[in-house]
Structure formats: C-alpha cells, structure tokens
Scaffold this motif. Structure first.
Motif, PDB file in Angstrom:
ATOM      1  N   LEU A 112       7.552  -3.163  -0.622  1.00 21.78           N
ATOM      2  CA  LEU A 112       7.127  -4.252  -1.498  1.00 21.78           C
ATOM      3  C   LEU A 112       8.287  -4.758  -2.335  1.00 21.78           C
ATOM      4  N   ILE A 113       9.108  -3.867  -2.824  1.00 25.96           N
ATOM      5  CA  ILE A 113      10.278  -4.276  -3.610  1.00 25.96           C
ATOM      6  C   ILE A 113      11.228  -5.092  -2.751  1.00 25.96           C
ATOM      7  N   ASN A 114      11.431  -4.689  -1.499  1.00 27.15           N
ATOM      8  CA  ASN A 114      12.291  -5.455  -0.597  1.00 27.15           C
ATOM      9  C   ASN A 114      11.704  -6.831  -0.317  1.00 27.15           C
ATOM     10  N   GLU A 115      10.389  -6.902  -0.132  1.00 26.92           N
ATOM     11  CA  GLU A 115       9.743  -8.202   0.113  1.00 26.92           C
ATOM     12  C   GLU A 115       9.858  -9.103  -1.115  1.00 26.92           C
ATOM     13  N   VAL A 116       9.670  -8.537  -2.300  1.00 25.77           N
ATOM     14  CA  VAL A 116       9.796  -9.331  -3.524  1.00 25.77           C
ATOM     15  C   VAL A 116      11.234  -9.809  -3.691  1.00 25.77           C
ATOM     16  N   ARG A 117      12.180  -8.953  -3.383  1.00 26.53           N
ATOM     17  CA  ARG A 117      13.594  -9.329  -3.472  1.00 26.53           C
ATOM     18  C   ARG A 117      13.896 -10.481  -2.513  1.00 26.53           C
ATOM     19  N   GLU A 174       0.444  -9.287  -9.638  1.00 26.28           N
ATOM     20  CA  GLU A 174      -0.728  -8.416  -9.680  1.00 26.28           C
ATOM     21  C   GLU A 174      -0.666  -7.361  -8.573  1.00 26.28           C
ATOM     22  N   VAL A 175      -0.256  -7.760  -7.384  1.00 24.61           N
ATOM     23  CA  VAL A 175      -0.113  -6.804  -6.285  1.00 24.61           C
ATOM     24  C   VAL A 175       0.956  -5.785  -6.605  1.00 24.61           C
ATOM     25  N   PHE A 176       2.054  -6.237  -7.187  1.00 24.45           N
ATOM     26  CA  PHE A 176       3.141  -5.331  -7.532  1.00 24.45           C
ATOM     27  C   PHE A 176       2.700  -4.312  -8.576  1.00 24.45           C
ATOM     28  N   LYS A 177       1.935  -4.763  -9.582  1.00 19.57           N
ATOM     29  CA  LYS A 177       1.430  -3.836 -10.599  1.00 19.57           C
ATOM     30  C   LYS A 177       0.446  -2.842  -9.992  1.00 19.57           C
ATOM     31  N   ALA A 178      -0.388  -3.323  -9.070  1.00 24.51           N
ATOM     32  CA  ALA A 178      -1.353  -2.435  -8.424  1.00 24.51           C
ATOM     33  C   ALA A 178      -0.643  -1.397  -7.563  1.00 24.51           C
ATOM     34  N   ALA A 179       0.450  -1.798  -6.920  1.00 21.62           N
ATOM     35  CA  ALA A 179       1.203  -0.858  -6.084  1.00 21.62           C
ATOM     36  C   ALA A 179       1.888   0.204  -6.929  1.00 21.62           C
ATOM     37  N   GLN A 180       2.272  -0.157  -8.124  1.00 21.05           N
ATOM     38  CA  GLN A 180       2.928   0.813  -9.013  1.00 21.05           C
ATOM     39  C   GLN A 180       1.915   1.764  -9.634  1.00 21.05           C
ATOM     40  N   GLY A 192       6.998   4.791  -0.028  1.00 21.40           N
ATOM     41  CA  GLY A 192       7.523   3.948   1.042  1.00 21.40           C
ATOM     42  C   GLY A 192       6.984   2.536   0.966  1.00 21.40           C
ATOM     43  N   LEU A 193       5.686   2.416   0.648  1.00 20.64           N
ATOM     44  CA  LEU A 193       5.093   1.084   0.514  1.00 20.64           C
ATOM     45  C   LEU A 193       5.673   0.345  -0.683  1.00 20.64           C
ATOM     46  N   GLN A 194       5.937   1.065  -1.759  1.00 21.71           N
ATOM     47  CA  GLN A 194       6.536   0.424  -2.928  1.00 21.71           C
ATOM     48  C   GLN A 194       7.940  -0.082  -2.617  1.00 21.71           C
ATOM     49  N   SER A 195       8.715   0.698  -1.870  1.00 22.12           N
ATOM     50  CA  SER A 195      10.066   0.239  -1.521  1.00 22.12           C
ATOM     51  C   SER A 195       9.993  -0.972  -0.593  1.00 22.12           C
TER      52      SER A 195
END
Length: 155
Positions: free
Chosen positions: A44-49, A147-153, A39-42
């Motif tokens: 984060l993906i929405n925020e990055v988008r 870096e945050v995105f990689k850490a979340a993955q 859920g946090l990754q989704s």
C-alpha cells in the motif's frame, strides 16, 4: 537499584525450552497474520508513493499547459487585434464593402473574443484546488485513499 529474585518483565525461565516451542506454535497464526499485514502495508505504501508521483507529474503537466495556454491566448489576442488594425488602415476597401453594420459587428466580435478568451479560458485554468473542491480541501479519491491507508495501519 537492587536486583530482586522475582521476574518483573515476565521473561521465561531457562528451564522451559519445550514450553517456548509450544508457545511459539500456539501464537504462530497471529504471527503469520501480522507478517501478511506488514506485507500489505508495504504494498500500500508503494502504491501511494506511485500515486503521489503520478499526481506530481500531472501537476507539472498542468503547469506547462497553463503556460502554453497563456502564450496561445496572448498570441490570439495580438493576432486578432493586429488583424483588425491592419484592416482599418491598410485594407480599407474591405471595410467599405461590408458596410456600417459589418464594421461595427467586426469590431465588437474582435473585442468580445479577446475579452472572452482572457476572462473565461484563463480564469478556468488558474482555479485552485480549493476552488475545485469547495466542500473539502482534498479531492474525494484522496480522502478514500487516506481512509484505506488508516484502516491498513490499524488506527
């Protein structure tokens, strides 16, 4: 291939119904953690988008501002130079009144303002992203975001 009696995939046997429930209950905290991370990754993906779409709209606005500034600079240069020509040929009494030093000063001011606006302002507008961030190709805030995105993955 022949089917053997052993269980190569380690699948549970049919007679272990109660063991399956206890195994699910044992691993339930890990499953909840994985679901929460997903859920946090989704999010984060929405925020990055959203962030990337904001960057695109900002780049579009900068492109429009560049075109506007080119137009304004050209209009200014033409106006100032045509004003000087108008004063030289049609309003000569003004040049007679300001004297020799005034004439030279006015001509130098018009030419130097034209050169300054063309060189400084327009050169500043057309800097590339690589020029803005000479050490790294990405701006620092995008590096931190990656870096945050990689850490979340979990990489």
């Amino acid at each position: 291939m022949a089917i053997t009696g052993e269980n190569p995939l380690g699948e549970p046997s049919h007679g272990q119904g109660q063991d399956k429930v206890s195994m699910i209950l044992e691993k339930w905290p890990a499953v909840e953690l994985l679901l929460e991370q997903k859920g946090l990754q989704s999010d984060l993906i929405n925020e990055v988008r959203d962030y990337v779409s904001d960057l695109r709209s900002e780049a579009s606005t900068i492109s429009k501002l560049r075109k506007l500034m080119v137009t304004c600079a050209l209009v200014y240069v033409l106006f100032v130079n045509l004003l000087l020509v108008c004063m030289l040929f049609y309003h000569q009494w003004f040049f007679i009144l300001i004297g020799n030093y005034g004439r030279v000063g006015l001509i130098v001011a018009v030419i130097s303002s034209s050169v300054i606006i063309i060189i400084k302002i327009l050169a500043g507008l057309f800097r590339t992203h690589g020029d803005r961030n000479k050490d790294e190709m990405l701006p620092p805030h995008l590096q931190h975001l990656l870096e945050v995105f990689k850490a979340a993955q979990g990489n």
